[in-house]
Motif scaffolding. Structure first.
Motif, PDB file in Angstrom:
ATOM      1  N   TYR A 148       0.926  -1.221   0.056  1.00 27.76           N
ATOM      2  CA  TYR A 148       0.029  -0.012   0.038  1.00 27.76           C
ATOM      3  C   TYR A 148       0.910   1.408   0.054  1.00 27.76           C
ATOM      4  N   ARG A 149       0.483   2.308  -0.895  1.00 32.68           N
ATOM      5  CA  ARG A 149       1.006   3.715  -0.778  1.00 32.68           C
ATOM      6  C   ARG A 149      -0.088   4.623  -0.880  1.00 32.68           C
ATOM      7  N   ALA A 150       0.125   5.948  -0.266  1.00 36.70           N
ATOM      8  CA  ALA A 150      -0.641   6.851  -0.383  1.00 36.70           C
ATOM      9  C   ALA A 150       0.041   8.087  -0.788  1.00 36.70           C
ATOM     10  N   LEU A 151      -0.413   8.583  -1.995  1.00 36.65           N
ATOM     11  CA  LEU A 151       0.203   9.821  -2.221  1.00 36.65           C
ATOM     12  C   LEU A 151      -0.932  11.115  -1.858  1.00 36.65           C
ATOM     13  N   LEU A 152      -0.188  11.861  -0.692  1.00 30.22           N
ATOM     14  CA  LEU A 152      -1.131  12.928  -0.277  1.00 30.22           C
ATOM     15  C   LEU A 152      -0.870  14.198  -1.115  1.00 30.22           C
TER      16      LEU A 152
END
Length: 244
Positions: A26-30
């Motif tokens: 999982y990755r989150a680009l904020l």
């Protein structure tokens, strides 16, 4: 002000280790965007939505919706925390399923980010920062977290299901099941000018593809006004543990 405040907010965002234990990929680009001029849907957003619809229709001609690679990955992630993906669809799948009948036309801001979500096949959520309370964080629910929503026009309070990933702020759950349903309090409106966007990725989607989508979203919003400012941060299992 926008630059410093945005960077401070981004650095304060936390994703709990149990999220990465559930999905190490999982990755989150904020992305924080400020100074957005509100406005109705227009010719430019219509063109964006039509382009996104064309891209998705091409994908759907090659795969059933449940087998489009990133949608399939999210369906597996939902199963892993106990959700039934045929009943609870992640935001990307829900939007992609609407393509044949036409994506919704809401307002300029919502149309832009829906188009980016569908075109790049990335679940993408937006929170109104002026309605936000403190720093965003993503955890797995204990079952006690309250989610304020509505049913039939009446306010309704639900508890998050034990184990489901929930985005929260200081006032409660802002989005259930990772990227399924947002609370009305922080939903984008026709008056929204400051937004906290979350672009969610699982394998096989690459970091590069995630960045390209975020950069296109930032660019489209910057084109609306010279006042628009953006800042972004990519959170992964390794970058989060570095800062824990």
């Amino acid at each position: 002000m926008a630059g410093q405040a945005a960077q401070k907010l981004l650095q304060a965002v936390r994703i709990a280790p149990e999220i990465f234990q559930l999905r190490p990929d999982y990755r989150a680009l904020l992305l924080v965007v400020e100074g957005i001029p509100p406005g109705p849907s227009d010719d430019s957003t219509e063109a964006l939505l039509q382009q996104a619809e064309t891209t998705a229709k091409d994908l759907l001609s090659k795969h059933p919706v449940t087998e489009i690679p990133h949608i399939a990955a999210w369906r597996e992630a939902y199963k892993a925390f106990g959700a039934k993906p045929q009943k609870t669809r992640n935001s990307l799948e829900a939007l992609t399923r609407r393509v044949e009948g036409g994506l919704p036309r809401v307002n300029r801001l919502t149309d832009i980010y829906n188009a980016i979500s569908v075109k790049h096949q990335i679940p993408l959520g937006g929170e109104d920062l002026d309605q936000y309370d403190g720093s965003p964080y993503l955890i797995r629910a204990t079952g006690q977290e309250q989610f304020h929503t509505s049913s039939g026009g009446e306010p309704l309070v639900e508890n998050a299901a034990p184990g489901e990933p929930v985005w929260c702020d200081g006032s409660g759950v802002t989005c259930r099941r990772w990227n399924w349903r947002q609370c009305p309090r922080t939903a984008l409106t026709d008056q929204t000018t400051r937004v906290f966007f979350v672009l969610d990725a699982l394998e096989p989607l690459s970091d590069d593809a995630l960045t390209v989508a975020a950069d296109e979203l930032a660019s489209l919003l910057k084109n609306l006004s010279p006042e628009v400012q953006t800042a972004q941060r990519l959170v992964t299992a390794s970058t989060q543990s570095d800062q824990a």
